[in-house]
Write an enzyme that holds these catalytic residues in place. Structure first.
Site, mmCIF file in Angstrom:
data_model
loop_
_atom_site.group_PDB
_atom_site.id
_atom_site.type_symbol
_atom_site.label_atom_id
_atom_site.label_comp_id
_atom_site.label_asym_id
_atom_site.label_seq_id
_atom_site.Cartn_x
_atom_site.Cartn_y
_atom_site.Cartn_z
ATOM 1 N N GLU A 1 -10.881 6.202 3.365
ATOM 2 C CA GLU A 1 -11.568 4.720 3.237
ATOM 3 C C GLU A 1 -11.240 3.900 1.916
ATOM 4 O OE1 GLU A 1 -13.020 3.006 5.217
ATOM 5 O OE2 GLU A 1 -13.553 4.726 6.884
ATOM 6 N N TYR B 1 -19.627 -0.560 0.863
ATOM 7 C CA TYR B 1 -18.875 -0.181 2.277
ATOM 8 C C TYR B 1 -18.556 0.948 2.270
ATOM 9 C CZ TYR B 1 -15.606 0.827 5.534
ATOM 10 O OH TYR B 1 -14.839 1.367 6.594
ATOM 11 N N ASP C 1 -17.633 -4.221 6.629
ATOM 12 C CA ASP C 1 -16.539 -4.760 6.101
ATOM 13 C C ASP C 1 -16.169 -6.287 6.655
ATOM 14 O OD1 ASP C 1 -15.977 -4.147 8.711
ATOM 15 O OD2 ASP C 1 -14.074 -3.460 8.372
#
Length: 361
Positions: free
Chosen positions: A43, A126, A144
């Site tokens: 991520e 996020y 996102d």
DNA sequence: AATTCGGGGTT
DNA sequence: AACCCAGAATT
């Protein structure tokens, strides 16, 4: 669970292509859970970065450092070298800070809540939600760029980003199901990445075709609105590439703050706007400098750069491993320890041009 | 709320 | 060229 969420999960089960670092719906049914370390690493790498660009870096990092403890024990310079070329180097610096905080303050295990994750370096709204949902099965909402676009279209929101961020987040939160939140998070993002694309969205095959307000209004392709960006000015500067007879190179590590912070590069001037006085040429040492008949052209987030490249032969001195050069310092790196792949892209462009110039002599 | 952070792929 | 990207930190 709402009808909307259910229909999207159904689409995801039929169409999802599982990312290499994730377990998918099938694995979840087997009872296995994704490795939080791998979810976190992927991520962070994927922040403002495409899957294609990340893939090889992710494989390399997990091979070199299979666990968060391995990464925490790595040398700063080694991590910066492996991150070279991926961009946004604050991510790499925060990656190490985060790994070391997980080991030092959390017993080597990532926090399993959004709030706990948010307290760690490099983990924002996020990423905290993504890790909590995907790795720990928490019903958190991920927002996102994909989700912003999907929500703006589903609800025909015309308020421009970033002002619309709060509204779009609330709309996304209202749809997040309690069941399978990790799969759902990935489903919305996959929908944005593969069907609800920025331009020419494939509304005809979209699982949310029927409820989509923008689809009905015909406004889907122009959403989400965004406030216009400023034009990029052009700056320029000079870099000095000094090579020794044995093939060593004089390199410096930039300070940890600012552009390309913590990365390896060539000594040089600052970068000034074309309208301003040019920076004073200050070679790193006295030598017979020759100008390479080509400039390194590069575009950053908010400006273009043209770099004049100077080259010279300088006497040999005892070398230093590149990872051992501290921020703000410079040293000669021996030929067999210098890897052009350790350089950020701008500096590698300069190297490639200088290399050609040396070859022509 | 606006700016600063890379780099590459797509249109 | 402009836009986009599984954004975060800083001001």
């Amino acid at each position: 669970m709402s009808l909307l969420s259910a229909s999207l999960l159904d689409w995801y089960d039929r169409h999802a292509r599982v990312m290499p670092w994730r377990t998918g719906p099938q694995a979840r049914r087997d009872g296995t859970r994704p490795d939080p370390y791998r979810v976190w690493l992927s991520e962070v790498m994927l922040q403002q970065t495409t899957v294609a660009a990340v893939r090889d870096y992710f494989a390399r990092f997990t091979t070199l450092w299979p666990t968060v403890a391995d990464l925490a024990a790595a040398e700063d310079g080694a991590v910066m070298a492996e991150w070279a070329g991926l961009g946004y180097y604050a991510r790499a610096r925060n990656l190490l800070k985060c790994a070391r905080a997980v080991v030092a303050d959390h017993g080597g295990a990532f926090p399993d809540t959004r709030e706990g994750l948010l307290s760690l370096p490099g983990i924002g709204p996020y990423t905290a939600s993504a890790i909590a949902a995907i790795a720990f099965d928490r019903a958190e909402t991920v927002v996102d760029g994909n989700v912003e676009r999907v929500m703006a279209r589903l609800h025909d929101v015309h308020r421009p980003l970033p002002a619309a961020k709060r509204e779009l987040t609330a709309l996304a939160a209202a749809l997040t199901p309690a069941a399978r939140p990790g799969d759902y998070a990935q489903a919305v993002m996959d929908l944005g990445a593969t069907i609800c694309t920025p331009r020419s969205p494939a509304c005809g095959i979209c699982p949310w075709r029927a409820p989509c307000a923008a689809r009905a209004a015909g406004t889907a392709p122009e959403l989400p609105k965004k406030t216009p960006k400023k034009a990029k000015p052009t700056r320029h500067g000079i870099v000095y590439l000094a090579r020794t007879p044995s093939g060593g190179w004089l390199l410096e590590r930039r300070p940890d703050k600012g552009l390309l912070g913590g990365t390896l590069g060539w000594p040089g001037t600052g970068w000034a706007d074309l309208a301003e006085p040019l920076p004073d040429p200050e070679p790193p040492l006295d030598a017979d400098w020759r100008q390479v008949p080509a400039e390194a052209l590069h575009t950053f987030t908010h400006f273009h750069l043209r770099l004049t490249i100077m080259v010279a032969e300088v006497p040999d001195v005892s070398g230093t491993p590149p990872a051992r050069i501290p921020p703000g310092d410079r040293a000669v790196v021996p030929r067999d320890l210098f890897r052009p792949s350790d350089l950020p892209t701008l500096m590698r462009k300069a190297f490639d041009l200088a290399q050609g110039a040396f070859d022509n002599v």
